[in-house]
Design an enzyme around this catalytic site. Structure first.
Site, PDB file in Angstrom:
ATOM      1  N   LYS A  51       0.641  -1.341   0.214  1.00  0.00           N
ATOM      2  CA  LYS A  51      -0.101   0.133  -0.197  1.00  0.00           C
ATOM      3  C   LYS A  51       0.708   1.129  -0.064  1.00  0.00           C
ATOM      4  O   LYS A  51       0.293   2.337  -0.376  1.00  0.00           O
ATOM      5  CB  LYS A  51      -0.748   0.209   1.257  1.00  0.00           C
ATOM      6  CG  LYS A  51      -1.947  -1.180   1.418  1.00  0.00           C
ATOM      7  CD  LYS A  51      -2.366  -1.034   2.630  1.00  0.00           C
ATOM      8  CE  LYS A  51      -3.277  -2.233   3.101  1.00  0.00           C
ATOM      9  NZ  LYS A  51      -3.075  -2.718   4.309  1.00  0.00           N
ATOM     10  N   GLU A 107       8.247   2.613  -5.744  1.00  0.00           N
ATOM     11  CA  GLU A 107       8.175   1.913  -4.416  1.00  0.00           C
ATOM     12  C   GLU A 107       8.569   3.121  -3.572  1.00  0.00           C
ATOM     13  O   GLU A 107       9.148   4.052  -3.619  1.00  0.00           O
ATOM     14  CB  GLU A 107       9.254   0.874  -3.905  1.00  0.00           C
ATOM     15  CG  GLU A 107       9.193  -0.325  -4.037  1.00  0.00           C
ATOM     16  CD  GLU A 107       8.484  -1.109  -3.045  1.00  0.00           C
ATOM     17  OE1 GLU A 107       7.558  -0.174  -2.278  1.00  0.00           O
ATOM     18  OE2 GLU A 107       8.389  -2.068  -2.554  1.00  0.00           O
ATOM     19  N   ASP A 108       7.736   3.006  -2.168  1.00  0.00           N
ATOM     20  CA  ASP A 108       7.969   3.864  -1.203  1.00  0.00           C
ATOM     21  C   ASP A 108       9.184   3.878  -0.311  1.00  0.00           C
ATOM     22  O   ASP A 108       9.662   4.927  -0.177  1.00  0.00           O
ATOM     23  CB  ASP A 108       6.684   4.127  -0.331  1.00  0.00           C
ATOM     24  CG  ASP A 108       6.568   2.803   0.439  1.00  0.00           C
ATOM     25  OD1 ASP A 108       6.774   1.577  -0.406  1.00  0.00           O
ATOM     26  OD2 ASP A 108       5.905   2.280   1.551  1.00  0.00           O
ATOM     27  N   ASP A 111      14.154  -0.977   1.738  1.00  0.00           N
ATOM     28  CA  ASP A 111      14.787  -1.221   2.927  1.00  0.00           C
ATOM     29  C   ASP A 111      16.058  -2.331   2.765  1.00  0.00           C
ATOM     30  O   ASP A 111      17.076  -2.116   2.401  1.00  0.00           O
ATOM     31  CB  ASP A 111      13.758  -1.617   3.949  1.00  0.00           C
ATOM     32  CG  ASP A 111      14.314  -1.558   5.195  1.00  0.00           C
ATOM     33  OD1 ASP A 111      15.160  -1.372   5.646  1.00  0.00           O
ATOM     34  OD2 ASP A 111      13.415  -1.702   6.102  1.00  0.00           O
ATOM     35  N   ARG A 173       0.321   6.405   7.606  1.00  0.00           N
ATOM     36  CA  ARG A 173       0.441   6.472   6.327  1.00  0.00           C
ATOM     37  C   ARG A 173       0.032   8.147   5.743  1.00  0.00           C
ATOM     38  O   ARG A 173       0.728   8.192   4.809  1.00  0.00           O
ATOM     39  CB  ARG A 173      -0.316   5.793   5.553  1.00  0.00           C
ATOM     40  CG  ARG A 173       0.158   4.119   5.457  1.00  0.00           C
ATOM     41  CD  ARG A 173      -0.640   3.117   4.533  1.00  0.00           C
ATOM     42  NE  ARG A 173      -0.521   1.714   4.848  1.00  0.00           N
ATOM     43  CZ  ARG A 173       0.627   0.867   4.644  1.00  0.00           C
ATOM     44  NH1 ARG A 173       1.471   1.372   3.968  1.00  0.00           N
ATOM     45  NH2 ARG A 173       0.183  -0.115   5.009  1.00  0.00           N
TER      46      ARG A 173
HETATM   47  C1  PRP Z   1       7.146  -1.996   2.875  1.00  0.00           C
HETATM   48  C2  PRP Z   1       7.427  -1.238   1.594  1.00  0.00           C
HETATM   49  C3  PRP Z   1       8.109  -2.002   0.338  1.00  0.00           C
HETATM   50  C4  PRP Z   1       9.122  -2.871   1.165  1.00  0.00           C
HETATM   51  C5  PRP Z   1      10.581  -2.461   1.222  1.00  0.00           C
HETATM   52  O1  PRP Z   1       6.065  -2.763   2.340  1.00  0.00           O
HETATM   53  O2  PRP Z   1       6.460  -0.572   0.822  1.00  0.00           O
HETATM   54  O3  PRP Z   1       7.353  -2.565  -0.314  1.00  0.00           O
HETATM   55  O4  PRP Z   1       8.288  -2.792   2.687  1.00  0.00           O
HETATM   56  O5  PRP Z   1      11.119  -3.439   2.250  1.00  0.00           O
HETATM   57  P1  PRP Z   1      12.411  -4.453   1.672  1.00  0.00           P
HETATM   58  O6  PRP Z   1      13.295  -3.598   0.967  1.00  0.00           O
HETATM   59  O7  PRP Z   1      12.963  -4.732   3.085  1.00  0.00           O
HETATM   60  O8  PRP Z   1      11.936  -5.446   1.004  1.00  0.00           O
HETATM   61  P2  PRP Z   1       5.438  -3.432   3.402  1.00  0.00           P
HETATM   62  O9  PRP Z   1       5.221  -4.845   3.362  1.00  0.00           O
HETATM   63  O10 PRP Z   1       5.553  -2.915   4.795  1.00  0.00           O
HETATM   64  O11 PRP Z   1       3.814  -3.358   2.856  1.00  0.00           O
HETATM   65  P3  PRP Z   1       3.092  -1.979   2.609  1.00  0.00           P
HETATM   66  O12 PRP Z   1       3.478  -1.144   1.632  1.00  0.00           O
HETATM   67  O13 PRP Z   1       1.723  -2.178   2.594  1.00  0.00           O
HETATM   68  O14 PRP Z   1       3.245  -1.044   4.145  1.00  0.00           O
END
Ligand code: PRP
Length: 189
Positions: A51, A107-108, A111, A173
């Site tokens: 999301k 992507e937001d 990480d 958010r």
């Molecule tokens: C978060 C974010 C990325 C991902 C990045 O998603 O939106 O998609 O984690 O992390 P990484 O580089 O360690 O893979 P999340 O699973 O928290 O879902 P969301 O977008 O619904 O918050």
């Protein structure tokens, strides 16, 4: 009607603001211009990763003047906790085939890189002609997987950040800025 400019108070759970609303607006305009320049001669499919990326996609595409369409995918890697589980699950797939398409994943946050690594490989496997990445936030020194982010918003310290799509247990958010969450909010989870 009152025309005074209102100053948004910082949420009490936020320790400090790292990226302001104005900085986000300017950076999105710059990234939108760069992307539009790079895709002048071909249509791009912007894939937002739900999301969290919904806010970024919405603002970024308003600054794109090239031909583009938008689709969304939902994946999960975190669950309710604030640390990556390392597991990527597809919760909602794309509605369009990728064969021969030029894809820009939005992507937001980057990480660990597990999510983007998985998506890039998955999209190339479906026959995408090219796959590039736009990430609003890149966490410094957090990557376990190497991911090439062509359009990078902000490089931020490896702290727990929320706002502008980024959540903690689905909260925060909607904050119009990105800030560090007070550890007291998630300690003892
Ligand atoms: C978060 C974010 C990325 C991902 C990045 O998603 O939106 O998609 O984690 O992390 P990484 O580089 O360690 O893979 P999340 O699973 O928290 O879902 P969301 O977008 O619904 O918050």
């Amino acid at each position: 009607m009152n025309n005074e400019v209102s100053v948004t108070a910082v949420h009490p759970d936020i320790e400090r603001v790292l990226v302001t609303e104005e900085q986000l607006r300017k950076r999105n305009a710059d990234l939108g211009a760069m992307i539009s320049h790079d895709y002048t001669d071909r249509e791009v499919l912007v894939v937002g990763v739900l999301k969290g990326a919904a806010w970024f996609v919405s603002d970024l595409t308003r600054h794109m003047t090239c031909d583009f369409t938008v689709d969304y995918m939902a994946v999960s890697s975190y669950g309710a906790a604030h640390k990556s589980s390392g597991v990527v699950r597809i919760l909602k797939d794309l509605e369009v085939p990728l064969e021969g398409r030029h894809v820009l994943i939005a992507e937001d946050i980057l990480d660990t890189g597990l999510t983007l690594k998985y998506l890039i490989r998955n999209f190339l496997g479906r026959g995408a002609a090219s796959v590039e990445v736009a990430a609003c936030v890149v966490k410094e020194g957090a990557q376990e997987e190497e991911v090439d982010v062509k359009y990078e918003g902000f490089v931020l310290p490896n702290e727990f950040v929320v706002g502008y799509g980024l959540d903690y247990a689905q909260r925060y958010r909607g904050l119009p800025y990105i800030g560090v969450l007070r550890p007291s909010v998630y300690e003892g989870e």
